[in-house]
Write an enzyme that holds these catalytic residues in place. Structure first.
Site, PDB file in Angstrom:
ATOM      1  N   ASP A  58      -2.081  -1.983  -7.203  1.00 17.07           N
ATOM      2  CA  ASP A  58      -1.171  -1.209  -7.290  1.00 17.07           C
ATOM      3  C   ASP A  58      -1.471  -0.234  -8.987  1.00 17.07           C
ATOM      4  OD1 ASP A  58      -0.191  -1.007  -4.814  1.00 17.07           O
ATOM      5  OD2 ASP A  58       0.514  -3.222  -5.508  1.00 17.07           O
TER       6      ASP A  58
ATOM      7  N   LYS B  92       7.665  -7.705  -6.613  1.00 20.00           N
ATOM      8  CA  LYS B  92       8.047  -7.310  -5.164  1.00 20.00           C
ATOM      9  C   LYS B  92       7.964  -8.456  -3.789  1.00 20.00           C
ATOM     10  CE  LYS B  92       6.396  -3.395  -4.952  1.00 20.00           C
ATOM     11  NZ  LYS B  92       5.587  -2.929  -3.177  1.00 20.00           N
TER      12      LYS B  92
ATOM     13  N   ARG C 174      -2.735   8.458  -4.415  1.00 19.40           N
ATOM     14  CA  ARG C 174      -2.848   8.087  -5.367  1.00 19.40           C
ATOM     15  C   ARG C 174      -4.019   9.220  -6.712  1.00 19.40           C
ATOM     16  NH1 ARG C 174       0.321   1.497  -5.453  1.00 19.40           N
ATOM     17  NH2 ARG C 174       2.192   3.078  -5.617  1.00 19.40           N
TER      18      ARG C 174
ATOM     19  N   ARG D  31       4.995   4.581  -8.357  1.00 19.46           N
ATOM     20  CA  ARG D  31       4.134   3.729  -9.417  1.00 19.46           C
ATOM     21  C   ARG D  31       3.313   5.046 -10.477  1.00 19.46           C
ATOM     22  NH1 ARG D  31       3.738  -0.906  -8.997  1.00 19.46           N
ATOM     23  NH2 ARG D  31       4.440  -2.435  -6.802  1.00 19.46           N
TER      24      ARG D  31
HETATM   25  C1  S3P Z   1       1.282  -5.709  -0.742  1.00 18.41           C
HETATM   26  C2  S3P Z   1       0.406  -5.715  -0.471  1.00 18.41           C
HETATM   27  C3  S3P Z   1      -0.810  -4.673  -1.077  1.00 18.41           C
HETATM   28  C4  S3P Z   1      -0.125  -3.143  -1.893  1.00 18.41           C
HETATM   29  C5  S3P Z   1       1.452  -3.334  -1.826  1.00 18.41           C
HETATM   30  C6  S3P Z   1       2.089  -5.165  -1.773  1.00 18.41           C
HETATM   31  C7  S3P Z   1       1.636  -6.586   0.372  1.00 18.41           C
HETATM   32  O1  S3P Z   1      -0.645  -3.642  -0.131  1.00 18.41           O
HETATM   33  O2  S3P Z   1      -1.078  -2.867  -2.139  1.00 18.41           O
HETATM   34  O3  S3P Z   1       2.212  -2.603  -3.024  1.00 18.41           O
HETATM   35  O4  S3P Z   1       2.926  -7.553  -0.614  1.00 18.41           O
HETATM   36  O5  S3P Z   1       1.510  -7.728   0.481  1.00 18.41           O
HETATM   37  P1  S3P Z   1      -2.668  -2.755   1.284  1.00 18.41           P
HETATM   38  O6  S3P Z   1      -2.031  -4.869   1.841  1.00 18.41           O
HETATM   39  O7  S3P Z   1      -2.346  -2.506   1.669  1.00 18.41           O
HETATM   40  O8  S3P Z   1      -3.325  -3.780   0.370  1.00 18.41           O
END
Ligand code: S3P
Length: 448
Positions: free
Chosen positions: A329, A27, A360, A407
């Site tokens: 995550d 993702k 969560r 999740r």
């Molecule tokens: C992500 C960073 C993370 C993660 C999210 C995707 C990204 O978030 O939890 O699912 O693609 O940069 P945070 O930057 O809030 O830690």
């Protein structure tokens, strides 16, 4: 997304999981592939793009700002507008459930001479945006956001970019790859050098991919591990061919399922194992999980492997707070694994989990208690006394609240496989944001 009726699904106890699968594309890398391609001049091609709702929301927003984003067969192509070339969208941009879309696109808009209103679903509208607003306002953007009664800045918001924006050096107060990436994106169309100082390393896909696109970007790491990322603005990005690896955060669910269900033996091909993302696999191995990385290789600058996972007896451990960013995550599914382990698992320093797609810590504690696990919820983590491999009792048809959080939904789907009466989740729909085909893939492993 928001306007679809909830669709409850029951996950019953399962026999052994066997077979070879691939999980959908990463993702984080998929969002970035689209966004960086939209800033290049010319056509980029992307294979393995995650076609989940979150990434499709990014694609739609980029279209609204002038990029051409198309799909032909399995290949996505993006005709970029060039750094500085984004156009004013005609209507508000709805980013659904996707925090990554909201925060990264805010960075992108901040240094363009356009004004964009951003909206999202009930979950995204509760998430804190102050962490991106603060640095982007320092660079010159004007951002008007809804203020909550407890003083948080949230969606909907309107961001008016400044062009040229003001370069800056910013030390991240929270470990967040989204905030880091937002600032780097703003810096791309800002004269001079924009710097982000990252005391705790977070996922580094933006840095790796921007280098590939020809940006002038450097990363310096000091003796304490603090990283300084510097990006030069007003450069041209070159279109790229990008192969997106399988998402380790999606592979995590299948990995834990195979570890927990007696007799399981599965292979998950083509999974990203970037060290800034792979913390869960290290932790599970320390707990006794049999997870082998086979056929390790590099695809498009990212380390990739086939994961061979077999049923294992797990033992609880204390998880140090500093590993959290590399598995941020994955805590919901780790909590499920811990509930089946022998002994106690303790987690700390997880305040960030309270501001994800849902709280969560709260949702996992509530749901795990409902299916018979022994859980204590602390402000910054959970303490889990595991069941030593015995099946959990299960929910006896009481539905587990997923709170618009993909999740949480997938974690309890896996928990259902190892519970006597299974687990019913109140809505499977959120899974579409990151893992289309999740239920079918799991059924395939159970029936092969
Ligand atoms: C992500 C960073 C993370 C993660 C999210 C995707 C990204 O978030 O939890 O699912 O693609 O940069 P945070 O930057 O809030 O830690």
């Amino acid at each position: 997304m928001t306007n679809i009726e909830p669709n409850p699904v029951h996950f019953a106890p399962s026999g052994p999981l066997t077979g070879t699968i691939v999980v959908p594309g990463d993702k984080s890398i998929s969002h970035r592939a689209l966004i960086f391609s939209a800033l290049a001049v010319g056509k980029s091609q992307i294979t393995g793009l995650l076609e989940g709702e979150d990434v499709l929301a990014t694609a739609e927003a980029l279209r609204a700002m002038g990029a051409t984003v198309e799909k032909n067969g399995d290949i996505w192509s993006v005709d970029g507008v060039g750094v500085g070339g984004l156009m004013q969208p005609e209507t508000a941009v709805d980013l659904g459930n996707s925090g990554t879309s909201a925060r990264l696109l805010m960075g992108l808009i901040a240094s363009h001479d356009i004004s964009v209103t951003i909206t999202g679903d009930a979950s995204l509208s509760k998430r804190p945006m102050g962490r991106v607003i603060e640095p982007l306002v320092q660079m010159g953007a004007d951002i008007q956001a809804r203020q909550t009664h407890d003083g948080k800045s949230c969606l909907p918001l309107t961001i008016r970019g400044l062009c040229p924006a003001v370069p800056m050096e910013y030390r991240l107060p929270v470990a967040s790859a989204q905030v880091k990436s937002a600032i780097l994106l703003a810096g791309l169309n800002t004269p001079g050098i924009t710097r982000v100082i990252e005391p705790v390393p977070t996922r580094d896909h933006s840095e790796t991919m921007l280098k590939g696109f020809g940006a002038e970007i450097s990363v310096d790491t000091d003796a304490k591990g603090t990283r300084t990322i510097s990006v030069a603005g007003e450069v041209n990005l070159q279109p790229q061919n990008i192969k997106v690896p399988g998402d380790p955060s999606s592979a995590a669910f299948m990995t834990v399922a195979a570890l927990l269900v007696q007799g399981s033996d599965i292979t998950i091909e083509n999974v990203g194992i970037n060290p800034t993302r792979a913390g869960l696999f290290d932790v599970l191995r320390q707990m006794g999980g049999k997870i082998a990385f086979e056929n390790e290789r590099t695809v498009g600058g990212e380390p990739v492997a086939d994961l061979h996972v077999t049923h294992s007896d797990l033992t609880g451990i204390d998880i140090p707070a500093d590993i959290a960013p590399s598995m941020i995550d994955e805590f919901p599914i780790l909590f499920v694994a811990a509930a089946m382990a022998k002994g106690t698992t303790t987690t700390n320093g997880l305040h960030e989990l309270r501001v994800k797609e849902s709280d969560r810590l709260k949702q996992m504690a509530k749901g795990l208690k409902l299916i018979g696990a022994d859980i204590t919820e602390k402000e910054d983590g959970l303490v889990i006394n595991g069941n030593a491999g015995k099946l959990l009792t299960g929910g006896n048809n009481r539905a587990i609240e997923t709170a618009l959080d993909h999740r949480i939904a997938m974690s309890f789907a896996i928990a259902g496989l190892t519970s006597q009466s299974g687990a019913t989740i109140d809505d499977i729909q959120p899974v579409e944001t990151s893992f289309p085909g999740f239920t079918e893939l799991l059924e395939g492993l159970a029936n092969s």
